[in-house]
Design a protein around this motif. Structure first.
Motif, PDB file in Angstrom:
ATOM      1  N   TYR A  60       0.823  -1.223   0.000  1.00  0.00           N
ATOM      2  CA  TYR A  60       0.000   0.000   0.000  1.00  0.00           C
ATOM      3  C   TYR A  60       0.849   1.261   0.000  1.00  0.00           C
ATOM      4  O   TYR A  60       0.581   2.216   0.718  1.00  0.00           O
ATOM      5  CB  TYR A  60      -0.992   0.013   1.175  1.00  0.00           C
ATOM      6  CG  TYR A  60      -2.129  -0.928   0.955  1.00  0.00           C
ATOM      7  CD1 TYR A  60      -3.141  -0.619   0.065  1.00  0.00           C
ATOM      8  CD2 TYR A  60      -2.173  -2.152   1.608  1.00  0.00           C
ATOM      9  CE1 TYR A  60      -4.186  -1.499  -0.166  1.00  0.00           C
ATOM     10  CE2 TYR A  60      -3.216  -3.042   1.379  1.00  0.00           C
ATOM     11  CZ  TYR A  60      -4.216  -2.701   0.505  1.00  0.00           C
ATOM     12  OH  TYR A  60      -5.239  -3.579   0.274  1.00  0.00           O
ATOM     13  N   SER A  87      -3.458   2.940  11.113  1.00  0.00           N
ATOM     14  CA  SER A  87      -4.096   4.056  10.432  1.00  0.00           C
ATOM     15  C   SER A  87      -3.451   5.388  10.804  1.00  0.00           C
ATOM     16  O   SER A  87      -3.739   6.408  10.194  1.00  0.00           O
ATOM     17  CB  SER A  87      -5.591   4.081  10.740  1.00  0.00           C
ATOM     18  OG  SER A  87      -5.794   4.123  12.124  1.00  0.00           O
ATOM     19  N   ARG A 118      -1.498   9.080  -0.022  1.00  0.00           N
ATOM     20  CA  ARG A 118      -2.798   9.655   0.289  1.00  0.00           C
ATOM     21  C   ARG A 118      -2.825  11.159   0.071  1.00  0.00           C
ATOM     22  O   ARG A 118      -1.939  11.873   0.493  1.00  0.00           O
ATOM     23  CB  ARG A 118      -3.164   9.352   1.743  1.00  0.00           C
ATOM     24  CG  ARG A 118      -3.370   7.866   1.948  1.00  0.00           C
ATOM     25  CD  ARG A 118      -3.847   7.565   3.316  1.00  0.00           C
ATOM     26  NE  ARG A 118      -4.090   6.128   3.427  1.00  0.00           N
ATOM     27  CZ  ARG A 118      -4.419   5.531   4.529  1.00  0.00           C
ATOM     28  NH1 ARG A 118      -4.581   6.215   5.632  1.00  0.00           N
ATOM     29  NH2 ARG A 118      -4.620   4.241   4.560  1.00  0.00           N
ATOM     30  N   GLU A 176      -8.508  10.427  -0.602  1.00  0.00           N
ATOM     31  CA  GLU A 176      -9.186  10.020   0.623  1.00  0.00           C
ATOM     32  C   GLU A 176     -10.698  10.177   0.484  1.00  0.00           C
ATOM     33  O   GLU A 176     -11.461   9.328   0.913  1.00  0.00           O
ATOM     34  CB  GLU A 176      -8.702  10.852   1.820  1.00  0.00           C
ATOM     35  CG  GLU A 176      -7.372  10.401   2.366  1.00  0.00           C
ATOM     36  CD  GLU A 176      -7.415   9.003   2.938  1.00  0.00           C
ATOM     37  OE1 GLU A 176      -8.201   8.739   3.864  1.00  0.00           O
ATOM     38  OE2 GLU A 176      -6.653   8.162   2.439  1.00  0.00           O
ATOM     39  N   LEU A 188     -12.276   7.378  -1.640  1.00  0.00           N
ATOM     40  CA  LEU A 188     -12.407   6.053  -1.042  1.00  0.00           C
ATOM     41  C   LEU A 188     -13.677   6.012  -0.207  1.00  0.00           C
ATOM     42  O   LEU A 188     -13.907   6.859   0.638  1.00  0.00           O
ATOM     43  CB  LEU A 188     -11.219   5.772  -0.110  1.00  0.00           C
ATOM     44  CG  LEU A 188      -9.934   5.277  -0.713  1.00  0.00           C
ATOM     45  CD1 LEU A 188      -8.879   5.137   0.367  1.00  0.00           C
ATOM     46  CD2 LEU A 188     -10.129   3.956  -1.418  1.00  0.00           C
ATOM     47  N   ASP A 210     -16.155   4.639   2.739  1.00  0.00           N
ATOM     48  CA  ASP A 210     -15.862   4.182   4.102  1.00  0.00           C
ATOM     49  C   ASP A 210     -15.576   2.689   4.107  1.00  0.00           C
ATOM     50  O   ASP A 210     -14.658   2.231   4.782  1.00  0.00           O
ATOM     51  CB  ASP A 210     -17.037   4.485   5.038  1.00  0.00           C
ATOM     52  CG  ASP A 210     -17.128   5.949   5.389  1.00  0.00           C
ATOM     53  OD1 ASP A 210     -16.111   6.668   5.208  1.00  0.00           O
ATOM     54  OD2 ASP A 210     -18.200   6.380   5.841  1.00  0.00           O
ATOM     55  N   GLN A 231     -14.389   0.766   1.666  1.00  0.00           N
ATOM     56  CA  GLN A 231     -13.068   0.494   1.099  1.00  0.00           C
ATOM     57  C   GLN A 231     -11.976   0.820   2.107  1.00  0.00           C
ATOM     58  O   GLN A 231     -11.006   0.090   2.241  1.00  0.00           O
ATOM     59  CB  GLN A 231     -12.850   1.311  -0.172  1.00  0.00           C
ATOM     60  CG  GLN A 231     -13.616   0.801  -1.369  1.00  0.00           C
ATOM     61  CD  GLN A 231     -13.476   1.751  -2.540  1.00  0.00           C
ATOM     62  OE1 GLN A 231     -13.593   2.963  -2.397  1.00  0.00           O
ATOM     63  NE2 GLN A 231     -13.229   1.187  -3.707  1.00  0.00           N
ATOM     64  N   ARG A 232     -12.124   1.922   2.790  1.00  0.00           N
ATOM     65  CA  ARG A 232     -11.124   2.345   3.759  1.00  0.00           C
ATOM     66  C   ARG A 232     -11.035   1.350   4.915  1.00  0.00           C
ATOM     67  O   ARG A 232      -9.956   0.989   5.362  1.00  0.00           O
ATOM     68  CB  ARG A 232     -11.463   3.752   4.272  1.00  0.00           C
ATOM     69  CG  ARG A 232     -10.280   4.489   4.823  1.00  0.00           C
ATOM     70  CD  ARG A 232     -10.504   5.945   5.199  1.00  0.00           C
ATOM     71  NE  ARG A 232     -11.862   6.462   5.101  1.00  0.00           N
ATOM     72  CZ  ARG A 232     -12.327   7.200   4.095  1.00  0.00           C
ATOM     73  NH1 ARG A 232     -11.561   7.491   3.070  1.00  0.00           N
ATOM     74  NH2 ARG A 232     -13.565   7.652   4.111  1.00  0.00           N
ATOM     75  N   HIS A 273      -9.361  -1.789   3.530  1.00  0.00           N
ATOM     76  CA  HIS A 273      -7.945  -1.470   3.320  1.00  0.00           C
ATOM     77  C   HIS A 273      -7.205  -1.508   4.656  1.00  0.00           C
ATOM     78  O   HIS A 273      -6.138  -2.122   4.774  1.00  0.00           O
ATOM     79  CB  HIS A 273      -7.822  -0.095   2.666  1.00  0.00           C
ATOM     80  CG  HIS A 273      -6.446   0.480   2.698  1.00  0.00           C
ATOM     81  ND1 HIS A 273      -5.493   0.171   1.755  1.00  0.00           N
ATOM     82  CD2 HIS A 273      -5.835   1.330   3.569  1.00  0.00           C
ATOM     83  CE1 HIS A 273      -4.374   0.807   2.048  1.00  0.00           C
ATOM     84  NE2 HIS A 273      -4.576   1.522   3.134  1.00  0.00           N
ATOM     85  N   ASN A 274      -7.758  -0.873   5.673  1.00  0.00           N
ATOM     86  CA  ASN A 274      -7.107  -0.846   6.996  1.00  0.00           C
ATOM     87  C   ASN A 274      -7.017  -2.238   7.593  1.00  0.00           C
ATOM     88  O   ASN A 274      -6.022  -2.581   8.235  1.00  0.00           O
ATOM     89  CB  ASN A 274      -7.845   0.107   7.940  1.00  0.00           C
ATOM     90  CG  ASN A 274      -7.607   1.565   7.595  1.00  0.00           C
ATOM     91  OD1 ASN A 274      -6.662   1.900   6.886  1.00  0.00           O
ATOM     92  ND2 ASN A 274      -8.479   2.427   8.068  1.00  0.00           N
TER      93      ASN A 274
END
Length: 188
Positions: free
Chosen positions: A40, A108, A115, A120, A123, A125, A127-128, A131-132
């Protein structure tokens, strides 16, 4: 495809720069995509791809053309990604949630050079959150999950790339899914 790649590798080994350029053309985007999904980080993914091709070029004489060329090149790139993930590991646990931010863990809080405010916002919520969650996977599970679900490799291919028995790959896929399920249960 195996025979074409093996032929290109043999030609490149004899000094044919066009053959090596063709190998780069075949794998550059695929390796970048896989590396980016593991790290990432755009710059690190580009570095991994470049280092992979340097190693391929230096070690063409070691390529065993009885194995798929893709397995060999993915093994090199995956190992480089895993090395970077291990070096990145801090001495404290990033998996623990921080007390002052609900649902936010240490990962995070790490700034990423990829980013921007625009990216941001784009993306979602969900997806975020996903991803996290993937970011928090330990390297041994992350590599298997990326190869399985993002590179769409079979369990056997993953075993060949990571030099692991298929039973170990199955176990890591299962544990990786469980890890993600537990992470995502409370967030989605």
């Amino acid at each position: 495809m195996k025979s074409m790649e093996a032929r290109l590798a043999r030609m490149a080994l004899k000094g044919d720069q066009h053959a090596f350029a063709e190998i780069v053309g075949l794998y550059q985007d695929k390796l970048y995509y896989m590396s980016y999904r593991m790290l990432y980080n755009r710059q690190e993914a580009e570095d991994v791809v470049q280092e992979t091709f340097l190693r391929v070029y230096k070690n063409l004489d070691r390529y065993d053309d009885t194995m798929k060329f893709s397995t060999w090149i993915y093994r090199i790139a995956t190992n480089l990604c895993i090395d970077r993930l291990r070096k990145r590991k801090p001495s404290f646990s990033l998996d623990a949630e921080t007390g002052d931010h609900d649902g936010i863990d240490g990962y995070s809080m790490i700034p990423s050079d990829d980013r921007t405010p625009e990216s941001e916002l784009m993306l979602s919520d969900t997806q975020r959150i996903i991803h996290n969650a993937i970011e928090t996977l330990p390297a041994k599970y992350k590599s298997v999950m990326v190869l399985r679900y993002l590179q769409d490799m079979s369990l056997q291919e993953i075993g060949d790339v990571l030099e692991l028995p298929v039973t170990t790959v199955k176990t890591r896929v299962h544990r990786g899914r469980e890890f993600l399920r537990k992470k995502l249960e409370h967030k989605l």
